[in-house]
Design a protein around this motif. Structure first.
Motif, mmCIF file in Angstrom:
data_model
loop_
_atom_site.group_PDB
_atom_site.id
_atom_site.type_symbol
_atom_site.label_atom_id
_atom_site.label_comp_id
_atom_site.label_asym_id
_atom_site.label_seq_id
_atom_site.Cartn_x
_atom_site.Cartn_y
_atom_site.Cartn_z
ATOM 1 N N ALA A 1 0.831 -1.204 0.000
ATOM 2 C CA ALA A 1 0.000 0.000 0.000
ATOM 3 C C ALA A 1 0.867 1.255 0.000
ATOM 4 O O ALA A 1 0.550 2.248 -0.672
ATOM 5 C CB ALA A 1 -0.921 -0.005 1.215
ATOM 6 N N CYS A 2 1.979 1.218 0.730
ATOM 7 C CA CYS A 2 2.891 2.363 0.765
ATOM 8 C C CYS A 2 3.543 2.586 -0.596
ATOM 9 O O CYS A 2 3.739 3.733 -1.028
ATOM 10 C CB CYS A 2 3.968 2.149 1.832
ATOM 11 S SG CYS A 2 3.363 2.321 3.525
ATOM 12 N N ALA A 3 3.869 1.494 -1.275
ATOM 13 C CA ALA A 3 4.475 1.607 -2.606
ATOM 14 C C ALA A 3 3.502 2.264 -3.580
ATOM 15 O O ALA A 3 3.887 3.122 -4.386
ATOM 16 C CB ALA A 3 4.895 0.230 -3.105
ATOM 17 N N GLU A 4 2.236 1.868 -3.490
ATOM 18 C CA GLU A 4 1.223 2.450 -4.372
ATOM 19 C C GLU A 4 1.014 3.934 -4.068
ATOM 20 O O GLU A 4 0.698 4.720 -4.967
ATOM 21 C CB GLU A 4 -0.092 1.687 -4.219
ATOM 22 C CG GLU A 4 -0.023 0.250 -4.729
ATOM 23 C CD GLU A 4 -1.287 -0.528 -4.445
ATOM 24 O OE1 GLU A 4 -2.162 0.006 -3.718
ATOM 25 O OE2 GLU A 4 -1.406 -1.669 -4.932
ATOM 26 N N ALA A 5 1.176 4.301 -2.793
ATOM 27 C CA ALA A 5 0.991 5.703 -2.398
ATOM 28 C C ALA A 5 2.296 6.493 -2.441
ATOM 29 O O ALA A 5 2.325 7.664 -2.052
ATOM 30 C CB ALA A 5 0.405 5.760 -0.988
ATOM 31 N N LYS A 6 3.368 5.837 -2.899
ATOM 32 C CA LYS A 6 4.695 6.454 -2.963
ATOM 33 C C LYS A 6 5.151 6.918 -1.578
ATOM 34 O O LYS A 6 5.659 8.031 -1.400
ATOM 35 C CB LYS A 6 4.695 7.623 -3.954
ATOM 36 C CG LYS A 6 4.384 7.192 -5.386
ATOM 37 C CD LYS A 6 4.420 8.368 -6.351
ATOM 38 C CE LYS A 6 4.117 7.898 -7.774
ATOM 39 N NZ LYS A 6 4.138 9.024 -8.748
#
Length: 237
Positions: free
Chosen positions: A45-50
């Motif tokens: 989820a953090c990767a998707e939200a940068k």
């Protein structure tokens, strides 16, 4: 011009048709479990939200405080803010929301999340209006909790309710959800005229004697039909 009540007309004060629509709030309660599966999901989820650095912070916290479950989200966020500060990461509202939605989960046994703290003497406790007595750091205070939008509900309180909103709330709501409160800012007044409520007259129930008579009549009729069927069968033979 004078009016008299009849079966077709009745006289009511305007308030008899009115009600207050109140919003019932309950506190948001979140727990955090730092299992491998949860951490992997949060990192995605953090990767998707940068926001990959935030995932690193959570991994570091997990290695210190363990898997959990951690039932006080406020304490958990305080630990996150401390770790984020060491990593030079600002604890923004966006990042906290990411933690709430992608890492934490609702649990009715978790501690309610505190939204605002009033120091002693700055506000009076009023649980019906969402201000609760609490002790933080060994000091008494008054707190407001973060409302859970998924648990938000509404009630209609008649304008002529004896004791008003508070009496209704204590009688109809608190016995079922003792942590609930009223959001006064969202209260609205409305009116509704129900002709059925005031003019409908239910048909009187039949007496036991009438019901018994019908049953006996059906039994006699059924018995006669059965006898006729048996006669017809014998004739065919």
């Amino acid at each position: 011009m004078s009016f008299e009540e009849t079966e077709q007309s009745k006289i009511f004060p305007n308030e008899a048709f009115g009600y207050r629509k109140i919003v019932v709030e309950r506190p948001l309660r979140l727990k955090v479990e730092l299992t491998k599966a949860v951490l992997a999901r949060f990192r995605k989820a953090c990767a998707e939200a940068k926001e990959e650095p935030l995932a690193d912070v959570i991994d570091a916290i997990a290695s210190v405080i363990g898997q959990g479950p951690h039932m006080d989200f406020g304490e958990f966020i305080a630990a996150v803010e401390t770790a984020a500060d060491r990593a030079s990461i600002k604890p923004t509202a966006k990042r906290q929301k990411l933690i709430m939605t992608a890492l934490a989960e609702r649990d009715e046994t978790a501690a309610p999340i505190i939204k605002r703290v009033y120091r002693q003497g700055k506000a009076e406790a009023n649980p019906l209006r969402g201000r609760f007595e609490a002790t933080i750091g060994g000091r008494p205070c008054v707190v407001e909790y973060e409302p859970d939008t998924e648990l938000r509900d509404t009630e209609q309180v008649p304008l002529l309710e004896e004791g008003g909103i508070d009496a209704f709330f204590r009688r109809e709501v608190l016995p079922h959800v003792p942590d609930a409160w009223i959001d006064d800012a969202s209260t609205k007044i409305g009116y509704e005229i129900s002709f059925t409520r005031y003019f409908y007259k239910p048909k009187p129930l039949r007496t036991l004697a009438e019901i018994r008579a019908d049953i006996e009549a059906l039994e006699k009729e059924t018995s006669g039909l059965l006898a006729q069927i048996l006669v017809d069968v014998e004739d065919e033979r």
